[in-house]
Scaffold this motif. Structure first.
Motif, PDB file in Angstrom:
ATOM      1  N   UNK A 143      60.669 -17.685  45.900  1.00 37.70           N
ATOM      2  CA  UNK A 143      59.724 -16.583  45.911  1.00 37.70           C
ATOM      3  C   UNK A 143      60.533 -15.342  46.226  1.00 37.70           C
ATOM      4  N   UNK A 144      60.214 -14.226  45.634  1.00 36.28           N
ATOM      5  CA  UNK A 144      61.068 -13.059  45.851  1.00 36.28           C
ATOM      6  C   UNK A 144      61.147 -12.666  47.319  1.00 36.28           C
ATOM      7  N   UNK A 145      62.259 -12.073  47.679  1.00 34.97           N
ATOM      8  CA  UNK A 145      62.434 -11.574  49.033  1.00 34.97           C
ATOM      9  C   UNK A 145      61.344 -10.557  49.358  1.00 34.97           C
ATOM     10  N   UNK A 146      60.731 -10.710  50.507  1.00 30.64           N
ATOM     11  CA  UNK A 146      59.776  -9.695  50.956  1.00 30.64           C
ATOM     12  C   UNK A 146      60.569  -8.486  51.464  1.00 30.64           C
ATOM     13  N   UNK A 147      60.246  -7.324  50.942  1.00 30.74           N
ATOM     14  CA  UNK A 147      60.937  -6.108  51.371  1.00 30.74           C
ATOM     15  C   UNK A 147      59.951  -5.191  52.079  1.00 30.74           C
ATOM     16  N   UNK A 148      60.033  -5.156  53.417  1.00 30.69           N
ATOM     17  CA  UNK A 148      59.088  -4.323  54.157  1.00 30.69           C
ATOM     18  C   UNK A 148      59.292  -2.848  53.824  1.00 30.69           C
ATOM     19  N   UNK A 176      68.504  -5.576  53.819  1.00 31.23           N
ATOM     20  CA  UNK A 176      68.356  -5.874  55.249  1.00 31.23           C
ATOM     21  C   UNK A 176      67.510  -7.127  55.389  1.00 31.23           C
ATOM     22  N   UNK A 177      68.033  -8.106  56.109  1.00 33.78           N
ATOM     23  CA  UNK A 177      67.300  -9.364  56.191  1.00 33.78           C
ATOM     24  C   UNK A 177      67.218  -9.914  57.618  1.00 33.78           C
ATOM     25  N   UNK A 178      66.107 -10.585  57.855  1.00 40.10           N
ATOM     26  CA  UNK A 178      65.830 -11.231  59.136  1.00 40.10           C
ATOM     27  C   UNK A 178      65.876 -12.738  58.905  1.00 40.10           C
ATOM     28  N   UNK A 179      66.775 -13.420  59.603  1.00 36.34           N
ATOM     29  CA  UNK A 179      66.884 -14.872  59.442  1.00 36.34           C
ATOM     30  C   UNK A 179      66.119 -15.592  60.540  1.00 36.34           C
ATOM     31  N   UNK A 180      65.296 -16.553  60.127  1.00 38.47           N
ATOM     32  CA  UNK A 180      64.565 -17.384  61.090  1.00 38.47           C
ATOM     33  C   UNK A 180      64.439 -18.793  60.533  1.00 38.47           C
ATOM     34  N   UNK A 181      63.992 -19.711  61.341  1.00 45.65           N
ATOM     35  CA  UNK A 181      63.589 -21.010  60.809  1.00 45.65           C
ATOM     36  C   UNK A 181      62.220 -21.343  61.386  1.00 45.65           C
ATOM     37  N   UNK A 182      61.383 -21.937  60.545  1.00 45.85           N
ATOM     38  CA  UNK A 182      60.013 -22.194  60.965  1.00 45.85           C
ATOM     39  C   UNK A 182      59.531 -23.541  60.462  1.00 45.85           C
ATOM     40  N   UNK A 183      58.605 -24.133  61.198  1.00 45.45           N
ATOM     41  CA  UNK A 183      57.967 -25.365  60.752  1.00 45.45           C
ATOM     42  C   UNK A 183      56.629 -25.014  60.111  1.00 45.45           C
ATOM     43  N   UNK A 184      56.261 -25.835  59.130  1.00 43.43           N
ATOM     44  CA  UNK A 184      54.961 -25.665  58.486  1.00 43.43           C
ATOM     45  C   UNK A 184      54.156 -26.951  58.630  1.00 43.43           C
ATOM     46  N   UNK A 185      52.841 -26.803  58.687  1.00 42.34           N
ATOM     47  CA  UNK A 185      52.013 -28.003  58.723  1.00 42.34           C
ATOM     48  C   UNK A 185      51.794 -28.494  57.289  1.00 42.34           C
ATOM     49  N   UNK A 186      50.971 -29.531  57.131  1.00 43.01           N
ATOM     50  CA  UNK A 186      50.829 -30.154  55.819  1.00 43.01           C
ATOM     51  C   UNK A 186      50.275 -29.188  54.775  1.00 43.01           C
ATOM     52  N   UNK A 214      63.112 -12.682  56.008  1.00 43.08           N
ATOM     53  CA  UNK A 214      62.056 -11.659  55.996  1.00 43.08           C
ATOM     54  C   UNK A 214      60.674 -12.307  55.949  1.00 43.08           C
ATOM     55  N   UNK A 215      60.528 -13.396  56.671  1.00 48.31           N
ATOM     56  CA  UNK A 215      59.228 -14.039  56.821  1.00 48.31           C
ATOM     57  C   UNK A 215      58.791 -14.892  55.657  1.00 48.31           C
ATOM     58  N   UNK A 216      59.652 -15.063  54.655  1.00 48.64           N
ATOM     59  CA  UNK A 216      59.316 -15.845  53.470  1.00 48.64           C
ATOM     60  C   UNK A 216      60.277 -17.015  53.356  1.00 48.64           C
ATOM     61  N   UNK A 217      59.729 -18.175  52.966  1.00 56.97           N
ATOM     62  CA  UNK A 217      60.565 -19.364  52.932  1.00 56.97           C
ATOM     63  C   UNK A 217      61.580 -19.320  51.787  1.00 56.97           C
ATOM     64  N   UNK A 218      62.851 -19.498  52.117  1.00 56.43           N
ATOM     65  CA  UNK A 218      63.943 -19.650  51.171  1.00 56.43           C
ATOM     66  C   UNK A 218      63.790 -18.754  49.939  1.00 56.43           C
ATOM     67  N   UNK A 219      63.822 -17.425  50.129  1.00 52.71           N
ATOM     68  CA  UNK A 219      63.543 -16.532  49.001  1.00 52.71           C
ATOM     69  C   UNK A 219      64.687 -16.435  48.001  1.00 52.71           C
ATOM     70  N   UNK A 220      64.303 -15.932  46.849  1.00 52.47           N
ATOM     71  CA  UNK A 220      65.259 -15.615  45.788  1.00 52.47           C
ATOM     72  C   UNK A 220      65.490 -14.105  45.829  1.00 52.47           C
TER      73      UNK A 220
END
Ligand code: C2O
Ligand code: CU
Ligand code: CU
Length: 498
Positions: free
Chosen positions: A44-49, A190-200, A225-231
């Protein structure tokens, strides 16, 4: 989404993106869960705030539901409209007048990480405000050009609030940076790196249990940037990539799938004196890296992955550490990759040719060095984790207790010693520091630790000396571990500049 649609997307993605997606697709086909499908389909494209000025800015903390991957929406907390806050862009010397309006169901407060505003504008948790209330910040941005950030500093609730979205970038620009003519506009990312868990259903899930409260909340899902594994679509040109590590607990060893070295030009609080090439960079929560990456020479269609390379992590799951190789080492049922596991974070897809790259400047900024001999005194801080407690010098945070008193204007050496089994990214408010030395553990100061910093990684067994001048403002400020679970559980103390 039914299986057929999913395969359709997968096929398109794999032809565009190469063999990795295809093998991921195969892996997901065998796992066969809806979540796995969602993950594959999430290129999914990178979210750009949006970029906003700090003058007359209102940030409203509120609940929202946004798309965090293709076709996947999740309830989040936000300071704007998106999964990370708007990017505040300021010039050195500019006045910031910011209203933080709280529309959450719980108290919050914003802190400007790496900036050195007066005590009243620093976002100490005792300043947090409840639902329907506002906090007004007024300060002058005095920092040199650099990538700073802002995030919730709510009392004992920083971890869930940052995890769910209350974080954003604060870019400061100045004339020194401008004269360098670094890649800018569309060539500055400019990017923010995080890792997150998702439910089903793909929703963000912050439910720490047991070991999560000791090691910190680790996940397997890479979020940028708050989006999973962006392109991230790029031209075959040189880019400036500015990275903030803002996971709750994960440490990133940043590198490229091509093995191309990274050209490092800046760290936490501004530019280095000269660029340096490194194969990878370790970033703990709160640390930043300013990089030049050259995609010139890549054919359109080339995919370069930004990844966290495997490293040896002491203390993970009480296994006494171990090398995490290719593939995910999952922790018992939590759906998390171990600290130090290899993780793909984002994909750069070269879409077309670009302007010819100019060489990187050979000199960047002038850095004043604080020599060890300039320090008036040394203080020692021992970080320890045991029996579900995270402490500094044996104590947990108390809101109003002053733990150290420092004379205004003093230069001091602060020694951070890690006596426990987990790494600690140690952060100081109100000052920028220089890393003088590291003994034990990795036993060296790394190239990305050569400039001004506000956060430093201290691995188990390490002792790190930093030097700072306490001349920003008088008042009560924080020293804490920036592992957000550790912080919330009290690995934090107050120091008073007086
Ligand atoms: Cu990034 Cu006390 O904060
Ligand atoms: Cu801070
Ligand atoms: Cu810690």
């Amino acid at each position: 989404m039914n299986r057929r649609d999913f395969l359709g997307i997968g096929a398109t993605a794999s032809s565009l993106l190469g063999p990795t997606s295809a093998s991921l697709l195969a892996a997901c086909a065998t796992r066969g869960t809806r979540l796995a499908e969602l993950q594959v389909a999430s290129s999914w494209p990178l979210y750009r705030p949006e970029f906003v000025s700090p003058e007359g800015l209102t940030l409203t903390a509120r609940h929202a539901t946004v798309e965090i991957a293709r076709g996947v929406s999740s309830p989040i907390l936000t300071w704007g409209d998106g999964p990370v806050g708007p990017t505040i862009e300021a010039r050195t010397g500019q006045r910031a007048t910011i209203v933080m309006q709280n529309e959450l169901d719980e108290p919050t407060i914003a802190h400007w990480h790496g900036l050195r505003p007066p005590e009243s504008a620093d976002g100490h948790p005792r300043l947090q405000v409840g639902r329907g209330e506002r906090y007004v910040y007024e300060f002058v941005v005095r920092e040199p050009a650099g990538l700073y950030w802002y995030h919730s500093h709510a009392h004992a609730r920083t971890a869930p609030q940052v995890y769910l979205g209350l974080a954003g970038l604060f870019v400061v620009r100045d004339d020194v940076e401008k004269a360098l003519d670094l890649p800018s506009g569309p060539h500055e990312l400019t990017i923010v790196l995080q890792d997150k868990r998702q439910d089903a259903a793909g929703r963000l899930a912050y439910v720490p249990v047991g070991h999560d409260l000791m090691e910190g909340f680790l996940s397997d899902g890479p979020f940028v940037n708050g989006v999973r594994f962006p392109r991230i679509e790029v031209e075959a040109a040189r880019y400036r990539l500015r990275v903030l590590a803002a996971a709750n607990a994960r440490i990133f060893r940043l590198g490229l799938s091509t093995g191309t070295p990274l050209t490092l030009i800046g760290g936490d609080a501004g530019l280095l004196d000269a660029p340096v090439e490194v194969p990878s960079i370790d970033l703990g929560t709160g640390e930043r890296a300013d990089l030049l990456i050259d995609f010139a020479g890549h054919e359109p269609g080339t995919v370069v992955r930004l990844r966290s390379l495997p490293f040896r992590s002491p203390g993970g799951m009480g296994m006494g550490g171990g090398m995490m190789g290719r593939g995910r080492m999952m922790m018992g049922g939590s759906g998390a990759s171990a600290q130090g596991a290899e993780l793909d974070l984002a994909e750069f897809v070269v879409t077309r040719g670009g302007p010819r790259s100019r060489p990187a400047p050979s000199r960047l900024a002038t850095l004043e060095r604080l020599p060890r001999s300039s320090a008036a005194r040394e203080r020692t801080f021992r970080f320890d984790s045991r029996m579900m407690m995270h402490t500094i010098n044996g104590r947990r945070f108390e809101m109003e207790r002053v733990d150290e008193r420092v004379p205004f204007g003093a230069i001091e050496i602060w020694r951070f010693i890690n006596d426990g089994p987990f790494p600690h990214p140690v952060h100081m408010h109100a000052v920028h520091f220089q890393v003088l030395s590291r003994s034990g553990g990795r036993a060296r100061v790394f190239p990305w630790e050569r400039g001004w910093k506000d956060t430093v990684l201290v691995f188990p067994g390490e002792s790190v000396d930093v030097i700072a001048r306490f001349d920003s403002h008088r008042g009560m400020f924080l020293l804490h571990c920036h592992n957000l679970e550790h912080e919330d559980m009290g690995m934090m103390m107050n120091f008073q500049i007086e």
